[in-house]
Write an enzyme that holds these catalytic residues in place. Structure first.
Site, PDB file in Angstrom:
ATOM      1  N   SER A  33       0.830  -1.205   0.000  1.00 21.80           N
ATOM      2  CA  SER A  33       0.000   0.000   0.000  1.00 21.80           C
ATOM      3  C   SER A  33       0.872   1.266   0.000  1.00 21.80           C
ATOM      4  O   SER A  33       1.684   1.443  -0.911  1.00 21.80           O
ATOM      5  CB  SER A  33      -0.964  -0.066   1.194  1.00 21.80           C
ATOM      6  N   ASP A  40     -10.079  -5.496  -3.417  1.00 19.30           N
ATOM      7  CA  ASP A  40      -9.474  -4.494  -2.525  1.00 19.30           C
ATOM      8  C   ASP A  40     -10.340  -3.229  -2.560  1.00 19.30           C
ATOM      9  O   ASP A  40     -10.550  -2.633  -3.628  1.00 19.30           O
ATOM     10  CB  ASP A  40      -8.057  -4.207  -3.068  1.00 19.30           C
ATOM     11  N   HIS A  94      -7.462  -6.030   0.739  1.00 20.78           N
ATOM     12  CA  HIS A  94      -6.274  -5.200   0.966  1.00 20.78           C
ATOM     13  C   HIS A  94      -5.452  -5.655   2.181  1.00 20.78           C
ATOM     14  O   HIS A  94      -4.394  -5.112   2.444  1.00 20.78           O
ATOM     15  CB  HIS A  94      -6.731  -3.751   1.190  1.00 20.78           C
TER      16      HIS A  94
HETATM   17  N1  LIG Z   1      -8.916  -0.367   8.119  1.00 21.61           N
HETATM   18  C1  LIG Z   1      -7.676   0.334   8.197  1.00 21.61           C
HETATM   19  C2  LIG Z   1      -7.394   1.048   6.896  1.00 21.61           C
HETATM   20  C3  LIG Z   1      -5.966   1.198   6.716  1.00 21.61           C
HETATM   21  C4  LIG Z   1      -5.360  -0.063   6.153  1.00 21.61           C
HETATM   22  O1  LIG Z   1      -6.007  -0.921   5.533  1.00 21.61           O
HETATM   23  N2  LIG Z   1      -4.088  -0.168   6.404  1.00 21.61           N
HETATM   24  C5  LIG Z   1      -3.348  -1.252   5.830  1.00 21.61           C
HETATM   25  C6  LIG Z   1      -2.221  -0.667   5.017  1.00 21.61           C
HETATM   26  S1  LIG Z   1      -2.844   0.581   3.917  1.00 21.61           S
HETATM   27  C7  LIG Z   1      -2.780  -2.127   6.912  1.00 21.61           C
HETATM   28  O2  LIG Z   1      -1.802  -2.819   6.672  1.00 21.61           O
HETATM   29  N3  LIG Z   1      -3.371  -2.112   8.097  1.00 21.61           N
HETATM   30  C8  LIG Z   1      -2.843  -2.807   9.243  1.00 21.61           C
HETATM   31  C9  LIG Z   1      -3.182  -4.255   9.358  1.00 21.61           C
HETATM   32  O3  LIG Z   1      -4.033  -4.771   8.611  1.00 21.61           O
HETATM   33  O4  LIG Z   1      -2.563  -4.931  10.209  1.00 21.61           O
HETATM   34  C10 LIG Z   1      -7.685   1.331   9.326  1.00 21.61           C
HETATM   35  O5  LIG Z   1      -8.305   2.397   9.199  1.00 21.61           O
HETATM   36  O6  LIG Z   1      -7.076   1.022  10.337  1.00 21.61           O
END
Ligand SMILES: N[C@@H](CCC(=O)N[C@@H](CS)C(=O)NCC(=O)O)C(=O)O
Length: 283
Positions: A150, A228, A261
């Site tokens: 991302s 995604d 995603h």
């Molecule tokens: N649902 C997330 C949206 C952000 C998101 O999807 N972040 C991704 C990278 S863009 C991620 O890796 N999140 C941490 C995880 O899933 O452990 C939030 O708002 O916390």
């Protein structure tokens, strides 16, 4: 450059460690993960793959959720994964949203106050962290590749495109491919780099950077889950692929039907990416 070991856990025959250190580039204490595979016990110098995480992540998400250690242990590769921004500075406005400030450094060097002294994640990842890793771990210097997810997928592309020859290969899971054209990117670039009219935004956008890359041959491996939620409005891989096609820049887009995603998706294909990098690191 003293490192403090924060944790050490045996996994798949290797050691997953976390270190903290005072960073000169970003002016605060930073943490990063290092997986040292079992092959390090044979006094071998090993290749390294750097991983850059996405919005909201610390160094912990990749370590706990990607399952990368299983594959790194098989291939005998060190994996290093830094945090996604400076932390603990309490700069006004750094914790108000998930897409700016803490957890959202975008791997660029900010030029605007109050961010420019600390939000220097590009220099941190491409210079300071490499120096620290080379000094402290059994790495074959120069045998390094980079990948990410991302915001970090785009960060990996930018680190490689702005430093021809520094990395043997680059790959990205669901990268924010054209930040100039999506709201995550426009917000971050406005804050860190100033208004679009400054003319500096294109220096930090992979879709723009492929158009002026000059250096050793490099291929972009782009991976994308087709379910995604961010795909249509934020990630825009088709813009990057179109730019690559127009300038004959080698690029592969792997479309993964049904995947979203999350790190469930990353974990499903991380082995394939590590194998891809190992082919390039052992050439
Ligand atoms: N649902 C997330 C949206 C952000 C998101 O999807 N972040 C991704 C990278 S863009 C991620 O890796 N999140 C941490 C995880 O899933 O452990 C939030 O708002 O916390």
């Amino acid at each position: 450059m003293a490192l403090t070991e924060v944790s050490c856990n045996k996994i798949f025959g290797g050691l997953q460690k976390v270190f903290s250190h005072k960073s000169k580039e970003v002016g605060c204490t930073m943490k990063f993960g290092v997986f040292v595979p079992p092959q390090a016990e044979e006094n071998k110098k090993l290749p390294v793959i750097y991983w850059l995480s996405g919005l909201t992540c610390s160094e912990a998400n990749f370590i706990e959720k990607s399952g990368a250690q299983r594959y790194a242990a098989i291939h005998g590769v060190i994996i290093v994964n830094p945090d996604t921004s400076p932390r603990g500075l309490n700069i006004p406005g750094d914790s108000e949203s998930m897409d700016f400030g803490v957890g959202a450094g975008f791997y660029i060097n900010a030029t605007q106050s109050p961010w420019k002294d600390n939000y220097r994640m590009f220099s941190y990842v491409t210079k300071e962290l490499i120096e620290i890793v080379n000094l402290n771990f059994p790495v074959a210097e120069g045998k390094q590749s980079i990948m990410g997810h991302s915001m970090g997928g785009h960060g990996a592309l930018v680190c490689a495109l702005k430093n021809p020859g520094l990395y043997k290969s680059v790959s990205a899971f669901a990268p924010i491919s054209n930040p100039l054209k999506c709201s995550f990117g426009i917000k971050a670039f406005t804050g860190y780099l100033g208004p679009k009219e400054t003319g500096t935004w294109s220096e930090w956008d992979a879709t723009e950077l492929v158009k002026k890359y000059s250096g050793p041959a490099l291929e972009l491996l782009i991976d994308q889950g087709m379910e995604d939620n961010f795909l249509k409005n934020q990630l825009l891989p088709e813009n990057l692929m179109e730019a690559c096609k127009n300038v004959s820049f080698p690029a592969i887009l792997k479309k993964r039907e049904g995947y979203d995603h999350s790190y469930y998706y990353v974990a499903s294909f991380i082995g394939e990416h590590i194998e891809y990098h190992m082919k390039n690191l052992t050439k």
